[in-house]
Motif scaffolding. Structure first.
Motif, mmCIF file in Angstrom:
data_model
loop_
_atom_site.group_PDB
_atom_site.id
_atom_site.type_symbol
_atom_site.label_atom_id
_atom_site.label_comp_id
_atom_site.label_asym_id
_atom_site.label_seq_id
_atom_site.Cartn_x
_atom_site.Cartn_y
_atom_site.Cartn_z
ATOM 1 N N LEU A 1 -8.000 88.176 4.031
ATOM 2 C CA LEU A 1 -6.896 87.443 3.422
ATOM 3 C C LEU A 1 -5.648 87.794 4.215
ATOM 4 C CD1 LEU A 1 -6.344 85.632 0.878
ATOM 5 C CD2 LEU A 1 -5.531 87.706 -0.237
ATOM 6 N N VAL A 2 -4.935 86.777 4.692
ATOM 7 C CA VAL A 2 -3.751 87.036 5.510
ATOM 8 C C VAL A 2 -2.568 86.217 5.010
ATOM 9 C CG1 VAL A 2 -5.096 87.578 7.567
ATOM 10 C CG2 VAL A 2 -4.316 85.236 7.197
ATOM 11 N N GLU A 3 -1.384 86.755 5.252
ATOM 12 C CA GLU A 3 -0.157 86.022 4.962
ATOM 13 C C GLU A 3 0.381 85.498 6.280
ATOM 14 O OE1 GLU A 3 2.620 88.410 2.868
ATOM 15 O OE2 GLU A 3 1.313 88.725 1.123
ATOM 16 N N SER A 4 0.503 84.176 6.374
ATOM 17 C CA SER A 4 1.077 83.539 7.556
ATOM 18 C C SER A 4 2.506 83.126 7.214
ATOM 19 C CB SER A 4 0.246 82.320 7.948
ATOM 20 O OG SER A 4 0.512 81.235 7.079
ATOM 21 N N PRO A 5 3.250 82.600 8.166
ATOM 22 C CA PRO A 5 4.614 82.170 7.863
ATOM 23 C C PRO A 5 4.696 81.092 6.786
ATOM 24 C CG PRO A 5 4.336 82.394 10.231
ATOM 25 C CD PRO A 5 2.966 82.528 9.616
ATOM 26 N N SER A 6 3.591 80.376 6.548
ATOM 27 C CA SER A 6 3.655 79.262 5.601
ATOM 28 C C SER A 6 2.732 79.374 4.393
ATOM 29 C CB SER A 6 3.324 77.948 6.331
ATOM 30 O OG SER A 6 2.021 78.006 6.898
ATOM 31 N N ALA A 7 1.802 80.349 4.409
ATOM 32 C CA ALA A 7 0.841 80.401 3.303
ATOM 33 C C ALA A 7 0.084 81.724 3.290
ATOM 34 C CB ALA A 7 -0.157 79.240 3.427
ATOM 35 N N THR A 8 -0.587 81.952 2.157
ATOM 36 C CA THR A 8 -1.561 83.034 2.067
ATOM 37 C C THR A 8 -2.922 82.383 2.255
ATOM 38 O OG1 THR A 8 -0.213 84.353 0.558
ATOM 39 C CG2 THR A 8 -2.571 84.816 0.610
ATOM 40 N N VAL A 9 -3.677 82.842 3.251
ATOM 41 C CA VAL A 9 -4.879 82.137 3.673
ATOM 42 C C VAL A 9 -6.102 83.035 3.572
ATOM 43 C CG1 VAL A 9 -5.897 80.702 5.476
ATOM 44 C CG2 VAL A 9 -3.412 80.966 5.349
ATOM 45 N N ARG A 10 -7.174 82.497 3.012
ATOM 46 C CA ARG A 10 -8.472 83.188 2.981
ATOM 47 C C ARG A 10 -9.272 82.678 4.162
ATOM 48 N NH1 ARG A 10 -12.927 85.040 3.517
ATOM 49 N NH2 ARG A 10 -14.342 85.789 1.882
ATOM 50 N N LEU A 11 -9.585 83.548 5.105
ATOM 51 C CA LEU A 11 -10.316 83.156 6.306
ATOM 52 C C LEU A 11 -11.742 83.691 6.272
ATOM 53 C CD1 LEU A 11 -7.645 83.865 9.074
ATOM 54 C CD2 LEU A 11 -8.190 81.675 7.996
ATOM 55 N N SER A 12 -12.677 82.867 6.700
ATOM 56 C CA SER A 12 -14.058 83.314 6.845
ATOM 57 C C SER A 12 -14.141 84.289 8.012
ATOM 58 C CB SER A 12 -14.982 82.126 7.105
ATOM 59 O OG SER A 12 -14.673 81.553 8.381
ATOM 60 N N ALA A 13 -15.266 84.975 8.131
ATOM 61 C CA ALA A 13 -15.449 85.913 9.232
ATOM 62 C C ALA A 13 -15.320 85.210 10.574
ATOM 63 C CB ALA A 13 -16.818 86.591 9.114
ATOM 64 N N ARG A 14 -15.886 84.014 10.682
ATOM 65 C CA ARG A 14 -15.838 83.292 11.951
ATOM 66 C C ARG A 14 -14.416 82.847 12.273
ATOM 67 N NH1 ARG A 14 -17.051 78.274 14.586
ATOM 68 N NH2 ARG A 14 -17.832 78.810 16.655
ATOM 69 N N ALA A 15 -13.691 82.353 11.278
ATOM 70 C CA ALA A 15 -12.319 81.919 11.512
ATOM 71 C C ALA A 15 -11.433 83.090 11.916
ATOM 72 C CB ALA A 15 -11.754 81.226 10.274
ATOM 73 N N ALA A 16 -11.591 84.206 11.237
ATOM 74 C CA ALA A 16 -10.793 85.392 11.583
ATOM 75 C C ALA A 16 -11.161 85.897 12.965
ATOM 76 C CB ALA A 16 -11.005 86.489 10.543
ATOM 77 N N GLY A 17 -12.429 85.739 13.325
ATOM 78 C CA GLY A 17 -12.905 86.266 14.595
ATOM 79 C C GLY A 17 -12.345 85.548 15.801
ATOM 80 N N VAL A 18 -11.957 84.285 15.672
ATOM 81 C CA VAL A 18 -11.469 83.525 16.833
ATOM 82 C C VAL A 18 -9.987 83.745 17.087
ATOM 83 C CG1 VAL A 18 -13.210 81.754 16.451
ATOM 84 C CG2 VAL A 18 -10.899 81.410 15.562
ATOM 85 N N VAL A 19 -9.313 84.405 16.145
ATOM 86 C CA VAL A 19 -7.881 84.673 16.290
ATOM 87 C C VAL A 19 -7.701 86.037 16.971
ATOM 88 C CG1 VAL A 19 -5.677 84.905 15.103
ATOM 89 C CG2 VAL A 19 -7.420 83.345 14.194
ATOM 90 N N ARG A 20 -7.152 86.028 18.178
ATOM 91 C CA ARG A 20 -6.915 87.261 18.927
ATOM 92 C C ARG A 20 -5.484 87.712 18.693
ATOM 93 N NH1 ARG A 20 -11.984 88.517 19.960
ATOM 94 N NH2 ARG A 20 -11.119 90.135 21.314
ATOM 95 N N VAL A 21 -5.320 88.983 18.314
ATOM 96 C CA VAL A 21 -3.998 89.465 17.912
ATOM 97 C C VAL A 21 -3.658 90.782 18.583
ATOM 98 C CG1 VAL A 21 -4.199 88.331 15.650
ATOM 99 C CG2 VAL A 21 -4.924 90.725 15.924
ATOM 100 N N ALA A 22 -2.390 91.145 18.477
ATOM 101 C CA ALA A 22 -1.898 92.449 18.921
ATOM 102 C C ALA A 22 -1.005 92.980 17.806
ATOM 103 C CB ALA A 22 -1.119 92.332 20.211
ATOM 104 N N THR A 23 -0.851 94.300 17.717
ATOM 105 C CA THR A 23 0.003 94.888 16.696
ATOM 106 C C THR A 23 1.450 94.455 16.885
ATOM 107 O OG1 THR A 23 -1.453 96.814 16.589
ATOM 108 C CG2 THR A 23 0.746 97.053 15.634
ATOM 109 N N ALA A 24 2.082 94.059 15.790
ATOM 110 C CA ALA A 24 3.470 93.563 15.885
ATOM 111 C C ALA A 24 4.431 94.705 16.223
ATOM 112 C CB ALA A 24 3.854 92.926 14.566
#
Length: 224
Positions: free
Chosen positions: A201-224
């Motif tokens: 579960l993540v908070e984006s600039p526009s919403a709180t979003v429930r992401l599946s494992a696959r959806a979360a897996g395709v998002v590459r991130v770095a620590t803010a």
């Protein structure tokens, strides 16, 4: 009926040990992986695990530190990544095209990972749209000679950590869904909860979003 030939110089048993070590590191284990852990994961005695580790050390696939455990060498890492790539590509196919659950797909894919030729793995990846994560949100290693996407997976970010999206892989429809939820390159996200199935579960600039494992897996991130 003749069986398919093994695709590597290593045996299936050796490969299972190598990917077990790799997955332990993938799950956050720091330093050498203890022999008791290998024994539990492989469901073998410590004596059997010790004998296999000696063989892997002799072949140059692992290093062993007394009283601490084993670590993959560069050669061992290449083999482990190759096997995990095949396994997770098949898991994606079984999940997306045959409707198997993530756990069932992984179990069946384990039977294919040792016998799939490189050419078939490449064609399978192309057919699937070159996915970067499996059904459980675990990364699919890049083919040898190519590079993996920069950054870590959103699925691997701890709860409470603010991150910045570096890149988004996946098919256009998935990217479009994420964009609609405010998850785009450069966006700041906050991981608020992790699910047992690898989703989050993540908070984006526009919403709180429930992401599946696959959806979360395709998002590459770095620590803010």
């Amino acid at each position: 009926m003749a069986t398919a030939p093994h695709t590597h110089a290593t045996s299936e048993a050796e490969e299972m040990y190598l990917i077990t070590i790799a997955m332990a590191m993938e799950d956050g284990h720091e330093g050498p992986v203890p022999l008791p852990h290998l024994g539990r994961e492989m469901d073998v005695s410590r004596v059997s695990a010790n004998e296999m580790v000696k063989k892997l050390v002799e072949k140059g696939y692992v290093t062993y530190t007394p009283y601490r455990g084993v670590a993959l060498t560069e050669a061992g890492t290449r083999i482990a990544n190759d096997v995990l790539r095949r396994r997770r590509l098949w898991a994606v196919f079984l999940s997306e095209h045959l409707g198997l659950s993530a756990s069932a797909a992984d179990t069946v894919a384990c039977e294919f990972e040792h016998i799939t030729p490189s050419e078939v793995a490449g064609r399978l990846s192309s057919f699937l749209g070159d996915p970067t994560v499996g059904p459980s949100g675990k990364p699919i290693p890049a083919a040898e000679g190519t590079t993996s996407p920069a950054g870590r997976s959103l699925a691997d970010s701890p709860v409470g950590q603010a991150v910045v999206v570096r890149s988004i892989e996946g098919d256009p429809s998935l990217r479009a869904f994420l964009a609609d939820e405010g998850i785009v390159e450069g966006a700041s996200l906050l991981v608020t909860a992790l699910a047992n199935d690898g989703g989050c579960l993540v908070e984006s600039p526009s919403a709180t979003v429930r992401l599946s494992a696959r959806a979360a897996g395709v998002v590459r991130v770095a620590t803010a």
